[in-house]
Design a protein around this motif. Structure first.
Motif, PDB file in Angstrom:
ATOM      1  N   UNK A 160       0.822  -1.206   0.000  1.00 35.02           N
ATOM      2  CA  UNK A 160       0.000   0.000   0.000  1.00 35.02           C
ATOM      3  C   UNK A 160       0.863   1.265   0.000  1.00 35.02           C
ATOM      4  N   UNK A 161       1.893   1.289   0.835  1.00 38.02           N
ATOM      5  CA  UNK A 161       2.761   2.475   0.859  1.00 38.02           C
ATOM      6  C   UNK A 161       3.508   2.646  -0.454  1.00 38.02           C
ATOM      7  N   UNK A 162       3.928   1.550  -1.071  1.00 37.50           N
ATOM      8  CA  UNK A 162       4.598   1.641  -2.368  1.00 37.50           C
ATOM      9  C   UNK A 162       3.669   2.155  -3.448  1.00 37.50           C
ATOM     10  N   UNK A 163       2.397   1.679  -3.426  1.00 30.40           N
ATOM     11  CA  UNK A 163       1.426   2.159  -4.409  1.00 30.40           C
ATOM     12  C   UNK A 163       1.144   3.646  -4.197  1.00 30.40           C
ATOM     13  N   UNK A 164       1.004   4.031  -2.925  1.00 33.07           N
ATOM     14  CA  UNK A 164       0.772   5.450  -2.636  1.00 33.07           C
ATOM     15  C   UNK A 164       1.957   6.302  -3.073  1.00 33.07           C
ATOM     16  N   UNK A 165       3.165   5.815  -2.817  1.00 37.34           N
ATOM     17  CA  UNK A 165       4.357   6.564  -3.222  1.00 37.34           C
ATOM     18  C   UNK A 165       4.441   6.691  -4.741  1.00 37.34           C
ATOM     19  N   UNK A 166       4.068   5.606  -5.438  1.00 38.58           N
ATOM     20  CA  UNK A 166       4.112   5.658  -6.913  1.00 38.58           C
ATOM     21  C   UNK A 166       3.127   6.704  -7.443  1.00 38.58           C
ATOM     22  N   UNK A 167       1.918   6.690  -6.876  1.00 48.09           N
ATOM     23  CA  UNK A 167       0.941   7.682  -7.328  1.00 48.09           C
ATOM     24  C   UNK A 167       1.388   9.097  -7.001  1.00 48.09           C
ATOM     25  N   UNK A 224       3.382  14.144  -8.832  1.00 47.35           N
ATOM     26  CA  UNK A 224       4.398  15.184  -8.701  1.00 47.35           C
ATOM     27  C   UNK A 224       5.077  15.461 -10.039  1.00 47.35           C
ATOM     28  N   UNK A 225       5.357  14.404 -10.803  1.00 43.73           N
ATOM     29  CA  UNK A 225       5.983  14.609 -12.105  1.00 43.73           C
ATOM     30  C   UNK A 225       5.046  15.383 -13.038  1.00 43.73           C
ATOM     31  N   UNK A 226       3.755  15.032 -12.990  1.00 45.97           N
ATOM     32  CA  UNK A 226       2.807  15.756 -13.831  1.00 45.97           C
ATOM     33  C   UNK A 226       2.702  17.215 -13.413  1.00 45.97           C
ATOM     34  N   UNK A 227       2.678  17.450 -12.108  1.00 46.84           N
ATOM     35  CA  UNK A 227       2.637  18.818 -11.631  1.00 46.84           C
ATOM     36  C   UNK A 227       3.896  19.583 -12.035  1.00 46.84           C
ATOM     37  N   UNK A 228       5.032  18.877 -12.000  1.00 48.20           N
ATOM     38  CA  UNK A 228       6.281  19.520 -12.410  1.00 48.20           C
ATOM     39  C   UNK A 228       6.243  19.888 -13.888  1.00 48.20           C
TER      40      UNK A 228
END
Length: 582
Positions: free
Chosen positions: A191-198, A203-207
């Motif tokens: 779950x934490x890995x999936x959350x981190x991936x999202x 963040x990349x899209x926002x960048x």
């Protein structure tokens, strides 16, 4: 600009820098967590609560060692770490080992701190993503399994043996605990890995969005400053909000003096309350020179925040007010058209000189036939001068009629030529248009064979025109001449009408000549005002050209129209004079 964007992009997507920052936050959280646990257990011990814990000296030594290791790790991470992710993985594995020791020292399967095993797993999933989280879940699960095995083998510290601690009764219960906690650890890692991936994707899209926005913002600013057209924007109260370099160069006023100032105060010659479109004005620059500025404006639908919340029944009224306020934002574009107008004037003069040259050639050509007729008639009269008394009166009358007709034709051509080539200056005055029409009709009845009753008037009482009386008389003469010629074959009617009206909120005077002739063919409508174009066999092609020239010199315009009863209507529109200011 592009180098700046490249550097910004590189700094935004530097994953190692982000990982380093997250690890430092984790170090701080680790210190705070264990400090709070130590303080809490100390307070509980002071209150006499029995806890399964090592001695105070051992706990203080453990906490001091943790502080020292954390400080050394943070310093190494900031100064000499080459592989941040690998170092972070080792740190989290060390944290899992520390928590395992804490669980082992506080009661193994009965420890109150077993739930802390999930923390390094969640941290690994968030900082090192899914792979790191799964690796920490495996390490933590193995460490917990080792604790359970040591508990089953009764390899415990001496203080645990002396405490009322009872190990797991059967291996099946230990296996159940191992399975439950292992499943929770791996589930937390996923779950934490999936959350981190999202979060990383977001963040990349926002960048990327931020980079595109910055790029467009810089491009807009560059275009706004480098464009040769002056641009000025105003808010809903007509206060200037921006001004580019071109506007500063054209007007000669520094932008620092106009920003935040009312538009009408800085540019009193430009009016933004009129209808949208191209306008021209004379602008006085600060250095004393005067230029011609062409300007136009359009509305901007800028969002205006509501100043206060209104009740539900007033929302519609609020929206209407907002729309009205939004419509008042404006963008003004302006250009220095002094040179353009000079070039246009030169082009008009050149076209006029070319037209005059063509007219001169046309007059020279047209004068041959009248001169030949006049010369022949004069020679016959000269040959029979001695016997004039015995000359046939009919022949004499015919020859004199030829001379007079051709002389009038030449005089008319010369008059049209002079009117077109050298228009007289306008001397406006108030005059009765109905009386002027009567005078023109009387003159035309004497000069041409106009059938009585052909021309009628449709002019109201006391209709006065403000224009050059002599030039309006010239317009009426040309228009009535064409109309009477058009209805001669059909014996139709000609109507002269005049009156007052308004167009675009401005008063105007209009004059119409309607005839029941065959009308102007559609293919000739664009050419009838061109000099030397005529569909009459005896025309010079200058009548309507002179009409348009006079009307335009008065600031008006000429229109061609048609109606069922009148196939040809020529309408002249002249502006009403502005009222004199006191």
């Amino acid at each position: 600009m592009f180098r700046f964007l490249s550097r910004a992009k590189a700094s935004l997507i530097d994953s190692e820098q982000e990982t380093r920052k997250h690890l430092l936050w984790w170090f701080l959280a680790r210190v705070v967590l264990f400090t709070l646990l130590f303080a809490l257990t100390t307070v509980l011990r002071e209150r006499g609560l029995a806890l399964t814990m090592p001695g105070m000296s051992t706990s203080i030594a453990f906490l001091a060692t943790l502080y020292g290791a954390t400080f050394a790790s943070a310093l190494f991470l900031q100064k000499g770490c080459r592989s941040v992710r690998r170092f972070g993985l080792l740190q989290l594995c060390g944290d899992a080992g520390i928590i395992a020791l804490l669980i082992y020292a506080t009661g193994c399967s009965k420890s109150d701190f077993t739930s802390l095993m999930i923390l390094p797993v969640l941290a690994a999933g968030l900082i090192l993503y899914r792979r790191g989280g799964l690796f920490l879940a495996a390490v933590t699960t193995i460490a917990y399994g080792a604790i359970l095995i040591l508990e089953q083998l009764r390899w415990l510290p001496d203080y645990l043996k002396q405490a009322p601690h009872i190990g797991t009764a059967v291996p099946l219960s230990a296996a159940n605990l191992f399975a439950v906690y292992g499943l929770l650890l791996f589930l937390g890692a996923l779950l934490s890995g999936q959350l981190a991936r999202r979060l990383r994707v977001t963040e990349e899209r926002l960048q990327r969005t931020a980079l595109e926005y910055d790029r467009l913002s810089l491009l807009y600013k560059q275009i706004f400053e480098d464009i040769s057209t002056g641009i000025i924007t105003t808010d809903q109260s007509d206060f200037i909000t921006s001004c580019n370099q071109a506007a500063e160069r054209i007007t000669g006023i520094p932008r620092g003096q106009v920003l935040g100032q009312p538009f009408i105060r800085c540019f009193p010659a430009m009016f933004l309350q009129e209808a949208q479109g191209r306008n021209v004005c004379d602008f006085n620059k600060p250095d004393g020179s005067t230029i011609r500025i062409g300007y136009s404006f359009s509305f901007l639908n800028m969002p205006v925040p509501a100043e206060q919340e209104l009740e539900s029944e007033l929302e519609r009224e609020l929206e209407q007010k907002e729309e009205e306020r939004q419509a008042r934002w404006k963008v003004v574009t302006l250009q220095d058209i002094s040179q353009v107008e000079r070039m246009e004037q030169q082009i008009r003069e050149a076209e006029k000189m070319a037209a005059i040259g063509e007219l001169s050639a046309s007059i020279a050509h047209d004068f041959r036939n009248p001169l030949a007729a006049i010369s022949g008639s004069a020679q016959i009269l000269a040959m029979e001068a001695n016997s004039l008394g015995s000359h046939d009166p009919a022949t004499f009358k015919t020859l004199m009629g030829i001379i007079l007709r051709e002389t009038d034709r030449m005089a008319k051509a010369i008059t049209d030529f002079l009117q077109f080539a050298r228009p007289a200056a306008i001397q406006p005055e108030w005059f009765d248009i109905s009386r002027l029409v009567d005078e023109v009709l009387v003159q035309m009845q004497q000069s041409i064979n106009m059938v009585a009753g052909t021309v009628t008037k449709d002019i109201g009482a006391h209709v006065a025109f403000w224009a050059d009386r002599q030039q309006i008389q010239t317009i009426l003469t040309h228009l009535l001449d064409n109309a009477c010629h058009a209805v001669a074959a059909q014996q139709g009617k000609v109507v002269v009408a005049a009156g007052e009206g308004t167009e675009d909120g401005q008063g105007e005077l209009w004059l119409e000549v309607r005839d029941q002739g065959s009308g102007i063919p559609p293919e000739f409508r664009e050419q009838v005002f061109t000099p030397f174009f005529s569909i009459r066999t005896d025309g010079t092609g200058l009548g309507l050209a002179i009409v348009r020239q006079i009307v335009e010199n008065h600031g008006g315009k000429v229109e061609l129209d048609a109606a069922p009863d009148y196939p040809c209507i020529v309408r002249v529109r002249l502006p009403m004079p502005l009222p004199a200011t006191p």
